[in-house]
Design a protein around this motif. Structure first.
Motif, PDB file in Angstrom:
ATOM      1  N   ASP A   1       0.837  -1.204   0.000  1.00 14.78           N
ATOM      2  CA  ASP A   1       0.000   0.000   0.000  1.00 14.78           C
ATOM      3  C   ASP A   1       0.872   1.255   0.000  1.00 14.78           C
ATOM      4  OD1 ASP A   1      -2.465  -1.386   0.129  1.00 14.78           O
ATOM      5  OD2 ASP A   1      -2.172  -1.684   2.282  1.00 14.78           O
ATOM      6  N   VAL A   2       0.428   2.242  -0.748  1.00 13.44           N
ATOM      7  CA  VAL A   2       1.135   3.516  -0.817  1.00 13.44           C
ATOM      8  C   VAL A   2       0.348   4.501   0.035  1.00 13.44           C
ATOM      9  CG1 VAL A   2       1.973   5.332  -2.362  1.00 13.44           C
ATOM     10  CG2 VAL A   2       1.983   2.945  -3.116  1.00 13.44           C
ATOM     11  N   ASN A   3       0.632   4.471   1.347  1.00 14.67           N
ATOM     12  CA  ASN A   3      -0.138   5.294   2.269  1.00 14.67           C
ATOM     13  C   ASN A   3       0.592   5.407   3.600  1.00 14.67           C
ATOM     14  OD1 ASN A   3      -2.251   6.863   3.099  1.00 14.67           O
ATOM     15  ND2 ASN A   3      -3.754   5.219   3.200  1.00 14.67           N
ATOM     16  N   ALA A   4       0.158   6.367   4.373  1.00 15.99           N
ATOM     17  CA  ALA A   4       0.610   6.557   5.753  1.00 15.99           C
ATOM     18  C   ALA A   4      -0.554   7.209   6.478  1.00 15.99           C
ATOM     19  CB  ALA A   4       1.848   7.444   5.802  1.00 15.99           C
ATOM     20  N   PHE A   5      -0.564   7.114   7.797  1.00 19.22           N
ATOM     21  CA  PHE A   5      -1.667   7.697   8.553  1.00 19.22           C
ATOM     22  C   PHE A   5      -1.239   7.942   9.994  1.00 19.22           C
ATOM     23  CE2 PHE A   5      -1.940   3.125   8.967  1.00 19.22           C
ATOM     24  CZ  PHE A   5      -2.219   2.917  10.317  1.00 19.22           C
TER      25      PHE A   5
ATOM     26  N   VAL B   1       6.261  12.938   3.622  1.00 18.48           N
ATOM     27  CA  VAL B   1       5.110  12.081   3.904  1.00 18.48           C
ATOM     28  C   VAL B   1       4.752  12.172   5.384  1.00 18.48           C
ATOM     29  CG1 VAL B   1       4.303   9.690   3.997  1.00 18.48           C
ATOM     30  CG2 VAL B   1       5.590  10.493   1.995  1.00 18.48           C
TER      31      VAL B   1
ATOM     32  N   ILE C   1       2.775   3.630   8.722  1.00 18.85           N
ATOM     33  CA  ILE C   1       3.276   3.872   7.371  1.00 18.85           C
ATOM     34  C   ILE C   1       3.459   2.503   6.716  1.00 18.85           C
ATOM     35  CG2 ILE C   1       5.682   4.002   8.153  1.00 18.85           C
ATOM     36  CD1 ILE C   1       6.047   6.169   5.895  1.00 18.85           C
ATOM     37  N   TYR C   2       3.130   2.432   5.449  1.00 16.89           N
ATOM     38  CA  TYR C   2       3.233   1.176   4.725  1.00 16.89           C
ATOM     39  C   TYR C   2       4.546   1.113   3.950  1.00 16.89           C
ATOM     40  CZ  TYR C   2      -1.726   0.714   5.758  1.00 16.89           C
ATOM     41  OH  TYR C   2      -2.929   0.616   6.402  1.00 16.89           O
TER      42      TYR C   2
ATOM     43  N   ILE D   1       4.848   2.845   0.421  1.00 12.25           N
ATOM     44  CA  ILE D   1       5.162   4.271   0.218  1.00 12.25           C
ATOM     45  C   ILE D   1       6.641   4.538   0.476  1.00 12.25           C
ATOM     46  CG2 ILE D   1       4.643   5.201   2.519  1.00 12.25           C
ATOM     47  CD1 ILE D   1       3.176   7.515   0.975  1.00 12.25           C
TER      48      ILE D   1
ATOM     49  N   HIS E   1       3.346  15.512   6.452  1.00 17.02           N
ATOM     50  CA  HIS E   1       1.931  15.613   6.106  1.00 17.02           C
ATOM     51  C   HIS E   1       1.083  14.996   7.219  1.00 17.02           C
ATOM     52  CE1 HIS E   1      -1.707  15.438   3.562  1.00 17.02           C
ATOM     53  NE2 HIS E   1      -1.890  14.260   4.141  1.00 17.02           N
ATOM     54  N   GLU E   2       1.506  13.853   7.726  1.00 20.82           N
ATOM     55  CA  GLU E   2       0.770  13.203   8.813  1.00 20.82           C
ATOM     56  C   GLU E   2       0.824  14.050  10.087  1.00 20.82           C
ATOM     57  OE1 GLU E   2      -1.192  10.846   7.992  1.00 20.82           O
ATOM     58  OE2 GLU E   2      -0.286  10.801   6.008  1.00 20.82           O
TER      59      GLU E   2
END
Length: 174
Positions: A119-123, A149, A132-133, A136, A152-153
């Motif tokens: 997955d290309v994502n973080a949260f 990245v 974070i995946y 990404i 941004h979070e």
């Protein structure tokens, strides 16, 4: 005949503005829902924007704790210690910038997980949780890009987006 009451409008100068139609205001007052929402409007000290916040940080973090535990138990975490250490190092530098700006509690302990998926994502989740995946991290070419990245979070934390989103969805259900 009613007496005129003098009122200094400067008292309300910093108050958040809420625009309601006359009908919505009367309906809200009759239902007892207008005043709690008005009193729950706050100004985010970092952004200066008005936000509807109905839940405290602890309440939102408590709600997110179960989701975080489930996520960590259901999604594999990377075993690559080099990648995990890189993410932790970049996170520390990125969050230190927010601490120096006064936006994040310097005593906060963060739980950072690097999930082993494409997955290309973080949260971020309330309660100082960062996910974070691997996917990404494979797209970032250096620590500066990874910091973008994670920065941004950090913005979601500073913006109190989770508490705001939960408050708005709760208010919409009333």
């Amino acid at each position: 005949m009613a007496d005129l009451v003098e009122f200094d409008s400067e008292v309300l100068a910093g108050a958040p503005q809420v625009r309601l139609s006359r009908r919505a205001l009367i309906t809200g007052i009759a239902a007892g829902t207008v005043f709690p929402f008005i009193s729950s409007c706050t100004t985010n000290p970092a952004t200066g924007s008005s936000q509807l916040i109905l839940f405290g940080e602890e309440q939102v973090a408590s709600m997110a704790a179960t989701a975080w535990t489930d996520m960590k138990s259901q999604t594999p975490v990377v075993s690559n210690s080099r990648l995990k250490n890189q993410v932790l190092s970049v996170w520390e530098r990125t969050s230190d910038g927010a601490v120096k700006a006064g936006h994040i509690d310097p005593n906060a302990n963060w739980d950072v997980a690097v999930f082993d998926t494409d997955d290309v994502n973080a949260f971020v989740m309330p309660g100082n949780r960062v996910g974070i995946y691997r996917g990404i991290t494979e797209l970032t070419e250096n620590d500066d890009q990874l910091s973008s990245v994670l920065g941004h979070e950090t913005g979601h934390v500073v913006g109190r987006h989770a508490a705001e989103r939960l408050s708005v969805s709760t208010a919409a259900q009333v």
